[in-house]
Design a protein around this motif. Structure first.
Motif, PDB file in Angstrom:
ATOM      1  N   LEU A 383      59.908  26.698 -13.417  1.00 51.85           N
ATOM      2  CA  LEU A 383      59.601  27.872 -12.587  1.00 51.85           C
ATOM      3  C   LEU A 383      60.053  29.145 -13.281  1.00 51.85           C
ATOM      4  O   LEU A 383      61.160  29.220 -13.808  1.00 51.85           O
ATOM      5  N   ARG A 384      59.183  30.167 -13.244  1.00 61.49           N
ATOM      6  CA  ARG A 384      59.552  31.476 -13.796  1.00 61.49           C
ATOM      7  C   ARG A 384      60.042  32.366 -12.662  1.00 61.49           C
ATOM      8  O   ARG A 384      59.829  32.052 -11.486  1.00 61.49           O
ATOM      9  N   ALA A 385      60.647  33.500 -13.027  1.00 59.91           N
ATOM     10  CA  ALA A 385      61.179  34.412 -12.000  1.00 59.91           C
ATOM     11  C   ALA A 385      60.083  34.792 -11.006  1.00 59.91           C
ATOM     12  O   ALA A 385      60.308  34.832  -9.794  1.00 59.91           O
ATOM     13  N   GLU A 386      58.851  35.038 -11.522  1.00 58.24           N
ATOM     14  CA  GLU A 386      57.781  35.453 -10.597  1.00 58.24           C
ATOM     15  C   GLU A 386      57.346  34.301  -9.680  1.00 58.24           C
ATOM     16  O   GLU A 386      56.927  34.540  -8.557  1.00 58.24           O
ATOM     17  N   ASP A 387      57.473  33.073 -10.156  1.00 56.86           N
ATOM     18  CA  ASP A 387      57.176  31.924  -9.287  1.00 56.86           C
ATOM     19  C   ASP A 387      58.174  31.863  -8.135  1.00 56.86           C
ATOM     20  O   ASP A 387      57.805  31.654  -6.976  1.00 56.86           O
ATOM     21  N   LEU A 388      59.456  32.043  -8.477  1.00 55.79           N
ATOM     22  CA  LEU A 388      60.503  31.993  -7.446  1.00 55.79           C
ATOM     23  C   LEU A 388      60.303  33.105  -6.429  1.00 55.79           C
ATOM     24  O   LEU A 388      60.430  32.892  -5.218  1.00 55.79           O
ATOM     25  N   ASP A 389      59.925  34.309  -6.901  1.00 53.23           N
ATOM     26  CA  ASP A 389      59.630  35.416  -5.995  1.00 53.23           C
ATOM     27  C   ASP A 389      58.483  35.066  -5.059  1.00 53.23           C
ATOM     28  O   ASP A 389      58.536  35.328  -3.863  1.00 53.23           O
ATOM     29  N   ARG A 390      57.452  34.456  -5.655  1.00 52.71           N
ATOM     30  CA  ARG A 390      56.276  34.100  -4.834  1.00 52.71           C
ATOM     31  C   ARG A 390      56.633  33.072  -3.770  1.00 52.71           C
ATOM     32  O   ARG A 390      56.158  33.143  -2.635  1.00 52.71           O
ATOM     33  N   ILE A 391      57.466  32.090  -4.137  1.00 45.40           N
ATOM     34  CA  ILE A 391      57.869  31.058  -3.173  1.00 45.40           C
ATOM     35  C   ILE A 391      58.627  31.706  -2.014  1.00 45.40           C
ATOM     36  O   ILE A 391      58.310  31.486  -0.833  1.00 45.40           O
ATOM     37  N   ALA A 392      59.600  32.560  -2.360  1.00 40.15           N
ATOM     38  CA  ALA A 392      60.422  33.196  -1.317  1.00 40.15           C
ATOM     39  C   ALA A 392      59.555  34.089  -0.416  1.00 40.15           C
ATOM     40  O   ALA A 392      59.675  34.050   0.813  1.00 40.15           O
ATOM     41  N   SER A 393      58.652  34.875  -1.022  1.00 39.80           N
ATOM     42  CA  SER A 393      57.790  35.758  -0.218  1.00 39.80           C
ATOM     43  C   SER A 393      56.880  34.954   0.694  1.00 39.80           C
ATOM     44  O   SER A 393      56.664  35.317   1.853  1.00 39.80           O
ATOM     45  N   ALA A 394      56.351  33.846   0.180  1.00 41.01           N
ATOM     46  CA  ALA A 394      55.440  33.029   0.982  1.00 41.01           C
ATOM     47  C   ALA A 394      56.170  32.413   2.177  1.00 41.01           C
ATOM     48  O   ALA A 394      55.617  32.335   3.278  1.00 41.01           O
ATOM     49  N   VAL A 395      57.408  31.988   1.966  1.00 45.88           N
ATOM     50  CA  VAL A 395      58.176  31.419   3.079  1.00 45.88           C
ATOM     51  C   VAL A 395      58.447  32.505   4.121  1.00 45.88           C
ATOM     52  O   VAL A 395      58.246  32.294   5.320  1.00 45.88           O
ATOM     53  N   ARG A 396      58.884  33.681   3.654  1.00 46.48           N
ATOM     54  CA  ARG A 396      59.145  34.797   4.586  1.00 46.48           C
ATOM     55  C   ARG A 396      57.891  35.154   5.380  1.00 46.48           C
ATOM     56  O   ARG A 396      57.936  35.334   6.596  1.00 46.48           O
ATOM     57  N   ALA A 397      56.752  35.230   4.677  1.00 45.87           N
ATOM     58  CA  ALA A 397      55.491  35.585   5.345  1.00 45.87           C
ATOM     59  C   ALA A 397      55.139  34.538   6.406  1.00 45.87           C
ATOM     60  O   ALA A 397      54.708  34.888   7.500  1.00 45.87           O
ATOM     61  N   ALA A 398      55.352  33.268   6.080  1.00 45.00           N
ATOM     62  CA  ALA A 398      55.014  32.205   7.037  1.00 45.00           C
ATOM     63  C   ALA A 398      55.869  32.312   8.285  1.00 45.00           C
ATOM     64  O   ALA A 398      55.400  32.064   9.406  1.00 45.00           O
ATOM     65  N   PHE A 399      57.122  32.730   8.147  1.00 48.75           N
ATOM     66  CA  PHE A 399      57.996  32.845   9.306  1.00 48.75           C
ATOM     67  C   PHE A 399      57.675  34.099  10.125  1.00 48.75           C
ATOM     68  O   PHE A 399      58.049  34.201  11.294  1.00 48.75           O
ATOM     69  N   ARG A 400      56.986  35.080   9.518  1.00 46.67           N
ATOM     70  CA  ARG A 400      56.607  36.296  10.250  1.00 46.67           C
ATOM     71  C   ARG A 400      55.320  36.085  11.045  1.00 46.67           C
ATOM     72  O   ARG A 400      55.112  36.704  12.070  1.00 46.67           O
TER      73      ARG A 400
END
Ligand SMILES: *Cc1c(COP(=O)(O)O)cnc(C)c1O
Length: 401
Positions: A383-400
């Motif tokens: 995983l690259r830094a941008e992959d980790l960012d995408r994972i975290a953003s996607a989880v946050r978006a799903a909870f919103r």
């Protein structure tokens, strides 16, 4: 018990070292695209290629000197006297149980939240599984629950270091010593994990898997670790048709051998073990920081004094979350991020298992709730830094949403 979130710092320099000269191959099949982030990736490079070619040219591709080399490296990594390579993690478990003479009439206490291989090995040797409940924080068997199940028929405690988090080996070892029980560790997911300075697989008889998705892989493969010379000898005999000398059968046996071709794939990865696990821990720490403060989302915790191998980064979607666990998985899939539930049901909750059990399993409410709440996100070293960012953003978006 004290718990702390894990925070391991790794410089970008050492992260790059981990992945240099290493190509990644998706293990998730043909659906993976460039934009997608698979749950697991196999990372093999030039070192593996060189060693495999060496084996091919040597003309000796079955069990030979390369398996021996893998075994000594494995023993050194785990701090044990003996490592015996076999053809799978399931075989490692069965070999450990059989070499300890465990069979019909014997009870083995294990976790109900595990891969079916743990249970299959116990049933295959003819023993009776008993299921202890797990700890709410680390997902491994709770020693208090184990103690309640010990009786005259108990022969072994078989903790599972689930997701790579070590079980409470100090307390479990005390219970085992008190009652004269064998300890067999299902360390299939936990190579490199430690309790204090001591590696998993060195507290009792250690059973590791080298399957394609594990932290270290030979495609298929397994290893048993032990400090008991007699036990190691019995496992080597079982592995090779009961022969020490060709055609001199000392006991009934099997063909459980690993090949030199497979060992050649594993050796360079074992040499990189610290870096690979440090990259996993770094990724886990990043996700835990990025996912803090979301209502209904519990990030993985690491019990103080233990080192997590982060085979899986497993979060819980609790009842007060705005979405359901399976909705999170679906939302991630829509944006090309892999996830999986380990495991959606307790291991005895299947008709074919129920038919085999003489009594209904003891209630394990904490394990049952975990099975309904857990979901694992990508944490692999590619995983690259941008992959980790995408994972975290996607989880946050799903909870919103
Ligand atoms: C992978 C795994 C096994 C079995 O290993 P194989 O090499 O697939 O046979 C056993 N127990 C657990 C917890 C595992 O994750």
């Amino acid at each position: 018990m004290h718990h702390s979130n894990l925070a391991v710092g790794l410089t970008s320099e050492s992260r790059r070292d981990t992945t240099s000269n290493v190509r990644t191959v998706s293990d998730d099949g043909p659906t993976a695209t460039d934009a997608s982030i698979p749950l697991t990736k196999v990372m093999l490079g030039e070192d593996e290629e060189r060693l495999v070619i060496q084996v091919l040219r040597s003309g000796q591709i079955a069990q030979g000197p390369m398996v021996k080399r893998l075994e000594s490296l494995f023993a050194e990594r785990c701090g044990v006297a003996h490592a015996i390579a076999v053809n799978s993690g399931t075989t490692a478990l069965l070999a450990a149980l059989k070499a300890h003479g465990i069979g019909p009439g014997d009870e083995v206490i294990t976790s109900p939240l595990t891969f079916v291989a743990t249970l299959n090995a116990i049933l295959d040797c003819g023993a009776t599984p008993r299921f202890a409940d797990i700890d709410d924080v680390d997902f491994t068997i709770d020693p208090r629950s184990v103690r309640r199940l010990v009786n005259d028929r108990t022969r072994a405690i078989l903790p599972v270091h689930l997701y790579g988090h070590p079980a409470d080996m100090i307390t479990l070892s005390l219970i085992a010593a008190d009652a004269g029980l064998v300890v067999i560790e299902d360390a299939a997911q936990a190579i490199g994990a430690r309790v204090g300075n001591q590696s998993v697989g060195s507290f009792g008889t250690g059973c590791f898997s080298l399957y394609a998705t594990k932290n270290i892989t030979t495609g298929e493969g397994g290893v048993v670790t032990t400090n008991d010379e007699g036990l190691a000898d019995r496992i080597r005999l079982l592995r090779n048709q009961g022969m020490r000398v060709r055609y001199e059968y000392e006991r009934l046996g099997y063909n459980w051998r690993l090949t030199d071709l497979q060992a050649a794939v594993g050796i360079p990865q074992l040499e990189r073990l610290e870096l690979v696990n440090a990259a996993r821990a770094h990724n886990a720490a990043f996700l835990t920081r990025s996912l803090a403060g979301i209502r209904g989302l519990v990030t993985p915790r690491v019990v103080e004094g233990r080192t997590h191998a982060f085979h899986q980064y497993t979060v819980r979607v609790t009842r007060d979350a705005p979405i359901k666990r399976d909705e999170l998985g679906a939302a991630l899939m829509r944006v090309g991020i892999g996830s999986a539930v380990y495991y959606p049901r307790l291991v005895h909750d299947y008709e074919c298992v129920r038919r085999r059990l003489a009594r209904s399993p003891d209630p394990t409410p904490i394990a049952a709730r975990a099975a309904s709440e857990v979901i694992s996100l990508p944490v692999h070293p590619a995983l690259r830094a941008e992959d980790l960012d995408r994972i975290a953003s996607a989880v946050r978006a799903a909870f919103r949403s």
